[in-house]
Design a protein around this motif. Structure first.
Motif, PDB file in Angstrom:
ATOM      1  N   HIS A 101       1.709   4.402  -2.665  1.00 56.58           N
ATOM      2  CA  HIS A 101       1.497   5.636  -2.516  1.00 56.58           C
ATOM      3  C   HIS A 101       2.659   6.495  -2.795  1.00 56.58           C
ATOM      4  O   HIS A 101       2.784   7.649  -3.553  1.00 56.58           O
TER       5      HIS A 101
ATOM      6  N   ASP B 257      -1.070   8.007   6.398  1.00 59.88           N
ATOM      7  CA  ASP B 257      -2.495   7.891   6.023  1.00 59.88           C
ATOM      8  C   ASP B 257      -3.271   7.182   7.493  1.00 59.88           C
ATOM      9  O   ASP B 257      -2.138   7.067   8.260  1.00 59.88           O
TER      10      ASP B 257
ATOM     11  N   HIS C  16       0.880  -1.098   0.072  1.00 63.44           N
ATOM     12  CA  HIS C  16      -0.017   0.034   0.239  1.00 63.44           C
ATOM     13  C   HIS C  16       0.837   1.159  -0.002  1.00 63.44           C
ATOM     14  O   HIS C  16       0.779   2.163  -0.880  1.00 63.44           O
TER      15      HIS C  16
ATOM     16  N   ASP D 293      -6.566   7.267  -1.119  1.00 58.62           N
ATOM     17  CA  ASP D 293      -6.458   6.130  -1.583  1.00 58.62           C
ATOM     18  C   ASP D 293      -6.579   5.452  -3.118  1.00 58.62           C
ATOM     19  O   ASP D 293      -6.367   4.522  -3.567  1.00 58.62           O
TER      20      ASP D 293
END
Ligand SMILES: [Fe+2]
Length: 580
Positions: free
Chosen positions: A132, A151, A128, A345
């Motif tokens: 990003h 985040d 993830h 996201d």
């Protein structure tokens, strides 16, 4: 030709993006197509639309890049689950519900009714926060930068610090669940009645109305460490692996209770949504934003210690905190930022695709993002059919007439729906799906809220400024092409920009350069010729819904609300009785 399809799936902001030979040709969030905000299941419509925009078939896709990797940080997940046995089952459930993503071919075959034999893509799962980081670094013009992503959480990580050089992202530090700046923000937002997914931006707007009453409490909530941060658990309910979020039956994000009973002991009952906002709630918003900034700048300081360069690339939901972004040039050693327009996201689809193209397949083509217009566009015939179907009166104008007539309308104080070209990628309207108005009229905020937007009274509206004029009007000249920085407005301009000047004399600006969006630039310039103000008020084209994507949605919004004018493609419609 190399085709990489990027995905964010079964996570908030489900989305798709297509990169061809290292260059993004299409990207869109599912919410724009199925009209469910922050939709969090599989982005079937977005994949289909991206491939259509790219003129490709599923069988043309060489690689699918998924912005999640359930095998990442497994030892940290287990360690946490063992320490919190009631969460172990949650971890197992989450894993099994998402195992469908382990092999995407059967899922694709089912969703798109194709023979799995025709699907020849390789699948790549990208952690993830790596996705990003890639989403920001691989759109920058830099060959070396520090990477900062932050985040709520993703793949059990809440913040990643990295060293980006050439085609390689080297992770220097991860902060793990439950220590999350994003979750801290969500917890306090929820306590003061803004508990829906994505409400954090509203509270950022509320913060400057408060006072510095609770600094001691916020200082007790977070411990800053050499490695990052730790949250004080007494303020929070313990999280499962989902960090207090779940996907409901409609595919929307449900935010579970984050705050502990200790918060209630300290502050009394949480505010019910849609009730009066008290001084306590405003002061909590103030303290929250102040603490957010302290932690944000601390983490950026830690990052600079590891990667001592001037440039930082940023993404993750917290990187949408444009107030903090606007202050970081004073508060940290970094001198330049590149922030992904889809910083939340939804941006994972593009980031995962970039990561695979650049770092895995090493395709060697670097791309610099000058604008965020990666969404669908509609030809004149399509738009005209829609206007006729809805029996609207319209005139067709050439480019110069369209710019002049629209500028006239804005200068007169009318509110204009402006629908042009390809839709923006990311949560901000950047002059292609925007509602535009006069920034210098004292009544404009009230007019917009009562007629169209129906937003909370305290939320500011944003200015779009000609890039050459930015430094004359704002205190910083670092560009903000994707509306991700808040800067002070210089005293001489505050009264002239009263409708976009927030209570603390700031504005969340979009700088508009002509090479980024020539039509929008020319419109602002035409407005300046009429008023002397090189700025228009720009808010997203929607009414409590995802931003309009299709002409039919723009026309519906125009008819449903009290917008005065719709400028859609080459057509201009004024609010008059509809044709029989
Ligand atoms: Fe994220």
């Amino acid at each position: 030709m190399s085709v990489v399809l990027g995905l964010n799936a079964y996570h908030a902001g489900a989305s798709a993006a297509v990169i061809v030979d290292g260059v993004p040709v299409a990207a869109i969030a599912e919410e724009r197509l199925n009209r469910i905000k922050y939709y969090a299941r599989f982005p079937t419509l977005a994949i289909d639309r991206c491939l259509k925009m790219a003129g490709l078939e599923l069988s043309d896709v060489d690689a699918v890049a998924l912005g999640r990797d359930s095998s990442a940080n497994r030892s940290k997940k287990l360690e946490y689950a063992v320490r919190n046995p009631t969460k172990l089952l949650n971890l197992v459930r989450t894993k099994s519900s998402r195992s469908v993503l382990d092999d995407l071919k059967p899922l694709f075959a089912r969703e798109f009714h194709v023979d799995p034999e025709r699907l020849r893509f390789t699948q790549h799962n990208v952690e993830h926060h790596l996705a990003h980081t890639a989403s920001a670094y691989f759109i920058s013009e830099w060959e070396k930068a520090a990477g900062f992503t932050i985040d709520g959480s993703g793949d059990f990580v809440t913040c990643m610090l990295s060293d980006c050089e050439g085609d390689t992202i080297t992770v220097r530090q991860r902060v793990y669940v439950p220590h999350s700046l994003g979750s801290l923000y969500t917890m306090v937002c929820q306590f003061i009645g803004y508990g829906k997914y994505g409400d954090e931006g509203k509270v950022m707007g509320l913060a400057p109305l408060g006072q510095d009453t609770y600094a001691d409490v916020f200082a007790d909530m977070v411990i800053l460490t050499d490695a990052g941060l730790e949250l004080n658990p007494k303020y929070f309910l313990p999280f499962g692996s989902s960090q207090g979020m779940a996907i409901d039956d409609r595919g929307e994000m449900a935010v579970h209770r984050h705050f502990s009973d200790y918060m209630v002991e300290l502050f009394g009952q949480p505010r019910e949504p849609h009730t009066e906002i008290t001084a306590r709630d405003q002061d909590l918003a103030f303290g929250l934003q102040s603490m957010f900034e302290s932690v944000y700048f601390h983490l950026l300081g830690v990052l600079h210690g590891m990667v001592p360069v001037d440039r930082v690339v940023m993404a993750g939901g917290c990187a949408l905190n444009s107030v903090a972004n606007g202050k970081l040039f004073d508060a940290t050693p970094f001198r330049a930022t590149c922030i992904q327009p889809g910083a939340g996201d939804e941006g994972l689809a593009l980031g995962a695709a970039f990561y695979v193209s650049n770092s895995v397949l090493c395709e060697g083509s670097r791309y610099v993002m000058h604008d965020a217009y990666l969404g669908p566009e509609f030809d004149e015939a399509h738009i005209q059919r829609e206007l006729d179907r809805q029996r609207l009166d319209y005139i067709r104008l050439d480019r110069e007439q369209l710019v002049d007539e629209t500028a006239d309308e804005i200068a007169k104080g009318n509110v204009v729906g402006w629908f042009q070209g390809r839709m923006e990628w990311g949560p901000r309207a950047l002059g292609n799906r925007s509602i535009l108005a006069h920034p210098g009229r004292p009544d404009m905020k009230e007019i917009l809220n009562s007629r169209v937007k129906h937003r909370e009274w305290f939320r500011p509206f944003a200015p779009s400024v000609l890039s050459e004029r930015q430094a004359e009007i704002f205190e910083y000249d670092h560009p903000s092409p994707f509306m991700l920085h808040v800067y002070k407005i210089r005293p001489a301009w505050r009264a002239r920009l009263v409708a976009v000047n927030h209570v603390d004399d700031t504005g969340r600006l979009q700088t508009v350069a002509r090479h980024e969006n020539a039509l929008y630039y020319d419109l602002i310039q035409a407005f300046e010729r009429r008023t002397g103000i090189p700025v228009v008020l720009n808010t997203s084209f929607n009414e409590n819904e995802p931003i309009v994507c299709e002409p039919s949605e723009a026309v519906d919004c125009f008819l449903r609300t009290k917008l005065d004018v719709l400028a859609i493609g080459p057509f201009l419609c004024r609010k008059t009785p509809r044709r029989p």
